[in-house]
Design an enzyme around this catalytic site. Sequence first.
Site: not given
Lengths: 447, 320
Positions: A68-69, A100, A160, A313, A317
């Site tokens: 997740h970039l 996403n 995802d 994965d 955050h």
Amino acid sequence: MTSTAATETHLIRGASLLGGEPTDLLLADGRIAAVGDAAAADERAQQATVVDADGLIALPGMVDLHTHLREPGREDAETVETGTRAAALGGFTAVHAMANSNPVADTAGVVEQVWSLGRRSGWVDVRPVGAVTVGLAGERLSELGAMAESRAAVRVFSDDGICVHDPVLMRRALEYVKSFDGVVAQHAQEPRLTEGAQMNEGTVSAVLGLPGWPAVAEESIIARDVLLAEHVDSRLHVCHVSTAGSVDIIRWAKSRGINVTAEVTPHHLLLTDEKARTYNPVYKVNPPLRREKDVMALREALADGTIDIIGTDHAPHPTEAKECEWAQAAMGMTGLETALSVVQHTMIETGMMTWADFARVTSTTPAEIGLVADQGRPLAVGEPANITLVDADARWTVDPEAMATMGRNSPFSGLELPGRVRATFFHGTATVLDGELNTPRTAGEWA
Amino acid sequence: MKHLLSTYDLGREDAVRILDVAEEMATVGTREIKKLPALRGRTVATLFFEDSTRTRISFEAAAKRLSADVINFAAKGSSVSKGESLKDTAQTLEAIGAEAVVIRHGASGAAARLAETDWISSAVVNAGDGTHEHPTQALLDAFTLRQHWARVKGVDPLGTGLDGMSVVIVGDVLHSRVARSNLWLLKTLGADVTFVAPPTLLPIGADAWPCTINYDLDDALAAGPDAVMMLRVQAERMNAAYFPSTAEYSRRWGFDDARLAMLDARGLDDTIILHPGPMNRGLEISAGAADSPRAVVLQQVSNGVAVRMAVLYLLLSGDH
């Protein structure tokens, strides 16, 4: 192109290829130009930058099928630039950027944007993943063909974070991607069984009073999807497998000849739901950390090939998303800069896998699943120079503050782990040297 | 003891000490001047993210009887409803001068987060966190049970546990912080615990708990327990398919008049009935049972003040 754009020539001295005997490698013009005694003898070696790889293991550059970039939309959490710097430091030469983002990567325009941001950064190949459904809403198919035919040449499609739970939509997606040899990467999570779910449902959740995420919610979707893949004769990839029961189902599906591949994250190979007892949301992830029994089954499955690959994965955050109550916290953990060490610790130091196996599950097979032509190749003359040099004897203590990712949410913080990436070569460019970021591939070198 | 977060981690020695101090505190409540100077000049903040007037005023009464100053912070209508974080709210209270924070929160583990982060340095008392624990409720229940057990045995309750006592806890164990806190504390004190509930209202994993699980209330009552604790059934469970109807729940798991008569018929004169309140009369407990001499519901409420005085005293006086 000017001469400054040309890739530097490197002579790697004494690297142990996949853990074998020490050998020299000459990297020139983005490719492996010579191997063994021929490397130093080659006339190009005269001008080469010598990299002393004594005691280091040479591996094909790692390929992550699950990153997740966050860009576009959540540049407060990560950008393509920061995420790919983290990837290079972690030994990767390619990452698949999950869909996403905001806007969701569900059109040719968004995937091309992510793809070109990756090119501009130049630390690794950024392969955008396309959303299966518009806005990840699970209602109608995105323009999968347009994304496949775009400059990003998308081959992996995934919602995802959310499961494609409608069985008809999943069937159609599996069928449709056959026209361009795509693959649907499913986030297996039955939504009704996991409403409000916070952690693995079992003895620990019972004590903690946190709503449970039962194994059956993952296993029932995987069972359905392998049967759908068989029925429509398509290719299915299962993201982040987390339970022993899922392993059994995938093993059965493979024995039946179903075209399914599966991935496991480093954190699911090491951590259990016991970590939730701290109520520290750094351990909150989806799918959740499971039991010891599941961890052991996942290791066995990765070793015996039932699970094909490692997918990080990597899910950065911002601090405030984790500095709160467990139930309010975001799900996810960073992983790019710890993946190699955790896999070495759980799979190689336990004697379950060799470095050659490591290359298979972190490079060769993920590149095959994602159809990334010039990644995951053997360390042989003429192949693209995507190489990672690892000091397997090094030990280090994980410090999230020292990472290149913007995310500080590493569940391995404070843990001592083996293995450090000393150098990463991306199409011959030394993106990492001496364990530090060196230089990205420049625009001219992409030509 | 720096904080009181759960009974899971509470040892027998600490638990008995809290109950013994509570015995002393209870005598204050019977005096003409119901006040001790023990915490004069100290500040206790109650931080309630969920409405719970009963628990809040019980803590407030406890703090005031010890002469502490009390700051009440209710999340509704405050900055929390405007998106303020738990961290900022707690730090604000501490900046105002709170030395102990009594927190009620809808999220399991919220009290533990306050205690185990570096956000604040105050003592933290868990006044109920999600479906995790409610340790002072369990302590007041244990206090009530211990007084009864000592009376039955004809001994002084001071220094004793609940050894040999059998307690049946009935109802929504899945969502009950009261059930969890009671299980660990009553076991630590030596009691035998039986949970009676529909299978839908027992958590997966409860089979590993140190208790007996029985789906049949009549069967559990026939074993002649020394105490029966009825848990409140929350209205929202009724629409989520945990049981078919309130009528069926009441017939199978409610303490109704027939079950009350059954205790009488079996000569179980010393079996008491507890309820953490507020009661749903006619659902988990009939009016007849709630108003019977067996019910100790109001004693539980009174004892709650004594137990909370003991907890605040032990945490803030530094005498431990």
